[in-house]
Design a protein around this motif. Structure first.
Motif, PDB file in Angstrom:
ATOM      1  N   PRO A 227       0.815  -1.223   0.000  1.00  0.00           N
ATOM      2  CA  PRO A 227       0.000   0.000   0.000  1.00  0.00           C
ATOM      3  C   PRO A 227       0.843   1.266   0.000  1.00  0.00           C
ATOM      4  O   PRO A 227       0.412   2.303  -0.508  1.00  0.00           O
ATOM      5  CB  PRO A 227      -0.815  -0.123   1.289  1.00  0.00           C
ATOM      6  CG  PRO A 227      -0.876  -1.588   1.569  1.00  0.00           C
ATOM      7  CD  PRO A 227       0.441  -2.138   1.099  1.00  0.00           C
ATOM      8  N   GLU A 228       2.047   1.204   0.561  1.00  0.00           N
ATOM      9  CA  GLU A 228       2.903   2.383   0.629  1.00  0.00           C
ATOM     10  C   GLU A 228       3.648   2.646  -0.678  1.00  0.00           C
ATOM     11  O   GLU A 228       4.262   3.709  -0.836  1.00  0.00           O
ATOM     12  CB  GLU A 228       3.917   2.236   1.769  1.00  0.00           C
ATOM     13  CG  GLU A 228       3.335   2.523   3.147  1.00  0.00           C
ATOM     14  CD  GLU A 228       2.446   1.398   3.633  1.00  0.00           C
ATOM     15  OE1 GLU A 228       2.688   0.248   3.214  1.00  0.00           O
ATOM     16  OE2 GLU A 228       1.528   1.665   4.420  1.00  0.00           O
ATOM     17  N   ALA A 229       3.628   1.695  -1.614  1.00  0.00           N
ATOM     18  CA  ALA A 229       4.354   1.880  -2.870  1.00  0.00           C
ATOM     19  C   ALA A 229       3.794   3.042  -3.680  1.00  0.00           C
ATOM     20  O   ALA A 229       4.519   3.696  -4.425  1.00  0.00           O
ATOM     21  CB  ALA A 229       4.322   0.595  -3.695  1.00  0.00           C
ATOM     22  N   ASN A 230       2.493   3.300  -3.554  1.00  0.00           N
ATOM     23  CA  ASN A 230       1.862   4.487  -4.131  1.00  0.00           C
ATOM     24  C   ASN A 230       0.693   4.840  -3.223  1.00  0.00           C
ATOM     25  O   ASN A 230      -0.464   4.532  -3.518  1.00  0.00           O
ATOM     26  CB  ASN A 230       1.397   4.234  -5.562  1.00  0.00           C
ATOM     27  CG  ASN A 230       0.968   5.517  -6.273  1.00  0.00           C
ATOM     28  OD1 ASN A 230       0.440   6.435  -5.655  1.00  0.00           O
ATOM     29  ND2 ASN A 230       1.214   5.584  -7.575  1.00  0.00           N
ATOM     30  N   ALA A 231       1.032   5.462  -2.097  1.00  0.00           N
ATOM     31  CA  ALA A 231       0.027   5.753  -1.069  1.00  0.00           C
ATOM     32  C   ALA A 231      -1.128   6.610  -1.584  1.00  0.00           C
ATOM     33  O   ALA A 231      -2.296   6.342  -1.253  1.00  0.00           O
ATOM     34  CB  ALA A 231       0.690   6.408   0.142  1.00  0.00           C
ATOM     35  N   PRO A 232      -0.884   7.643  -2.401  1.00  0.00           N
ATOM     36  CA  PRO A 232      -2.023   8.437  -2.902  1.00  0.00           C
ATOM     37  C   PRO A 232      -3.008   7.597  -3.718  1.00  0.00           C
ATOM     38  O   PRO A 232      -4.225   7.735  -3.569  1.00  0.00           O
ATOM     39  CB  PRO A 232      -1.349   9.515  -3.758  1.00  0.00           C
ATOM     40  CG  PRO A 232       0.030   9.640  -3.205  1.00  0.00           C
ATOM     41  CD  PRO A 232       0.411   8.262  -2.788  1.00  0.00           C
ATOM     42  N   LEU A 233      -2.490   6.729  -4.599  1.00  0.00           N
ATOM     43  CA  LEU A 233      -3.362   5.891  -5.407  1.00  0.00           C
ATOM     44  C   LEU A 233      -4.101   4.885  -4.539  1.00  0.00           C
ATOM     45  O   LEU A 233      -5.307   4.668  -4.712  1.00  0.00           O
ATOM     46  CB  LEU A 233      -2.553   5.166  -6.481  1.00  0.00           C
ATOM     47  CG  LEU A 233      -3.322   4.172  -7.355  1.00  0.00           C
ATOM     48  CD1 LEU A 233      -4.459   4.870  -8.089  1.00  0.00           C
ATOM     49  CD2 LEU A 233      -2.387   3.482  -8.348  1.00  0.00           C
ATOM     50  N   TYR A 234      -3.399   4.283  -3.578  1.00  0.00           N
ATOM     51  CA  TYR A 234      -4.042   3.283  -2.726  1.00  0.00           C
ATOM     52  C   TYR A 234      -5.174   3.918  -1.907  1.00  0.00           C
ATOM     53  O   TYR A 234      -6.270   3.362  -1.818  1.00  0.00           O
ATOM     54  CB  TYR A 234      -3.008   2.646  -1.794  1.00  0.00           C
ATOM     55  CG  TYR A 234      -3.550   1.487  -0.991  1.00  0.00           C
ATOM     56  CD1 TYR A 234      -3.602   0.207  -1.531  1.00  0.00           C
ATOM     57  CD2 TYR A 234      -4.033   1.674   0.305  1.00  0.00           C
ATOM     58  CE1 TYR A 234      -4.106  -0.859  -0.800  1.00  0.00           C
ATOM     59  CE2 TYR A 234      -4.540   0.619   1.044  1.00  0.00           C
ATOM     60  CZ  TYR A 234      -4.572  -0.646   0.479  1.00  0.00           C
ATOM     61  OH  TYR A 234      -5.087  -1.698   1.199  1.00  0.00           O
ATOM     62  N   ARG A 235      -4.917   5.073  -1.325  1.00  0.00           N
ATOM     63  CA  ARG A 235      -5.963   5.737  -0.538  1.00  0.00           C
ATOM     64  C   ARG A 235      -7.150   6.119  -1.416  1.00  0.00           C
ATOM     65  O   ARG A 235      -8.320   5.999  -0.994  1.00  0.00           O
ATOM     66  CB  ARG A 235      -5.391   6.978   0.150  1.00  0.00           C
ATOM     67  CG  ARG A 235      -4.462   6.675   1.309  1.00  0.00           C
ATOM     68  CD  ARG A 235      -4.245   7.923   2.162  1.00  0.00           C
ATOM     69  NE  ARG A 235      -3.568   8.967   1.398  1.00  0.00           N
ATOM     70  CZ  ARG A 235      -2.261   9.144   1.373  1.00  0.00           C
ATOM     71  NH1 ARG A 235      -1.473   8.329   2.070  1.00  0.00           N
ATOM     72  NH2 ARG A 235      -1.711  10.126   0.669  1.00  0.00           N
TER      73      ARG A 235
END
Length: 466
Positions: A227-235
């Motif tokens: 989830p932290e690999a692209n936090a904006p996209l995941y959120r």
């Protein structure tokens, strides 16, 4: 040419492909499988592991038994391959096992009693919701470290709810393992019928014959393992999924009462957990296999934020949970991709080869975080990591899987990032000089004029073709 109304399952249509066998063995050299009879005492669990390229057949001869909450019918033969599973019996049973599991043993110590108590507590909440039209059913989220048994608990709670006549909405927020979809995705679907114990609701639905009713999930493409690999996209995807699930629960009274059960990633940060709890309006947070995580969640949700209305529950990790090595996980991902396009031995499919001009493709890649850049940002500065990045098809994309989005070519990147998945295609080859590429698609005809998204996860696999 566009395909109107195309859904995820629609991209799984294929014909019989009897010549496909990427893991075939020589029948002359194969030894006949041996059959063993196992007598399992009451409240005990027979645990077994089956390697890839081998099969084990299990049949219930007498008594009652279940696999992750789904009851086994007497006399029916189930085939398992590439899995780590367990069969539990409350009253004792007799099993016929044909084949040789990699690991097998019977355990007397299981957490099934505490898991069942949790189910009955959720049923009590559902009963209260059924009496008040304004009250929501339980919204449960399972958290814990990797390989702690979170997904197994989700299966058990889902199966028990279905056996009670409920129709819970099950949400997968772990991109490393797809639920009714390929790895790298987030998905959700409503369960009102039994699960396929051979597939453990992990495979994508296809149009081939199935022993159980097919579940059609809502799928969003994330394309990264953490989830932290692209936090904006995941959120953004978690928020979009929560909106869709809340809409689903409000549309039908049975769904409202049944509530939802949410599976999560084992490497999620506290910020990711808090965001999901807020977006899904979670009221029950179940912590599996971690005293420290449980203590932190109690302080966060039952301490300073007692008004949040979140109940934190601690459950022990089952002794049957084992660490899955990366080689096993990679093989599982490759198998999921292969089965999406070619089916599996009982339901073989044949994908179609399409030739697409590179100038006809609207291709995007998921933006990945750069540890070097994010590590030198000034304090208080937000990481402006892109959700998606426009890219050009090259030979480097060979053997990758691309998601076809429910979006239009000219949509903004924010719209593309939050668009649901129509289906998947496999990029078999890219010819840079002739400016075309060949893809495998589950349906005939031209590739729909829709945006495609690729990423580095799941990793490209050349073993799918050739």
């Amino acid at each position: 040419m566009a395909v109107p109304g195309l859904q995820l399952a629609d991209l799984s249509i294929g014909q019989s492909f009897p010549n496909f066998s990427s893991q075939s063995t020589d029948p002359q050299s194969a030894e006949p499988p041996t059959e063993k009879i196992h007598e399992i005492g009451k409240c005990r669990e027979w645990r077994f592991e089956v390697a890839f390229n081998t099969t084990v057949e299990v049949k219930l001869l007498k008594g009652t038994a279940e696999i992750f909450g789904t009851e086994l019918p007497t006399g029916h033969k189930f085939t398992f391959t590439g899995c780590k599973s367990a069969i539990y019996t409350w009253s004792g049973c007799t099993l016929s096992v044909t084949g040789t599991p990699t690991v097998e043993y019977t355990s007397e110590e299981t957490p099934m009693t505490s898991y069942t108590n949790l189910h009955f507590a959720l049923e009590k909440l559902r009963g209260a919701a059924s009496e008040l039209p304004s009250k929501q059913g339980p919204r449960v989220m399972i958290i814990g470290p990797e390989d702690a048994g979170k997904t197994s608990l989700v299966k058990i709670l889902t199966a028990y709810a279905v056996r009670q006549g409920r129709m819970p909405c099950v949400v997968n927020l772990d991109p490393k393992e797809g639920m009714l979809s390929l790895p790298g995705t987030l998905s959700a679907t409503s369960f009102s019928t039994i699960m396929d114990v051979e597939e453990h609701f992990g495979s994508s639905p296809t149009s081939g014959p199935s022993p159980v009713p097919v579940k059609l999930p809502l799928v969003y493409y994330y394309g990264l393992a953490s989830p932290e690999a692209n936090a904006p996209l995941y959120r953004a995807l978690v928020s979009r999924m929560a909106l869709a699930v809340s809409s689903r629960l409000s549309e039908e009274d049975g769904s409202r009462v049944s509530g939802c059960i949410i599976d999560t990633s084992g490497i999620a940060s506290y910020d990711v957990i808090s965001h999901a709890v807020s977006e899904f309006s979670v009221d029950t947070l179940v912590v599996v296999g971690s005293e420290r995580l449980y203590s932190d969640m109690v302080r966060r949700f039952e301490g300073r934020e007692a008004a949040s209305g979140v109940t934190v529950v601690k459950l022990a990790k089952s002794g049957g949970c084992v660490d899955r090595e990366e080689a096993f996980l990679k093989q599982a991902r490759e198998t999921a991709i292969r089965e999406y396009f070619f089916g599996e031995p009982k339901r073989t499919l044949s994908p179609y080869t399409l030739t697409v001009g590179l100038n006809e493709v609207n291709l995007w890649r998921v933006g990945e975080a750069s540890p070097l850049i994010s590590g030198v940002l000034p304090i208080g500065t937000e990481d402006t990591q892109p959700l998606l990045v426009k890219t050009t098809p090259t030979s480097l994309l060979q053997h990758s899987v691309a998601a076809v989005l429910h979006a239009e070519m000219g949509d903004a990147v924010e719209v593309l990032a939050e668009s649901s998945v129509m289906g998947f295609v496999y990029i078999a080859s890219v010819d840079d000089q002739k400016h075309y590429m060949k893809v495998l698609a589950p349906v005939p005809g031209r590739l729909p004029p829709k945006p495609l998204v690729v990423s580095s996860f799941p990793e490209p696999t050349a073993s799918l073709v050739g």
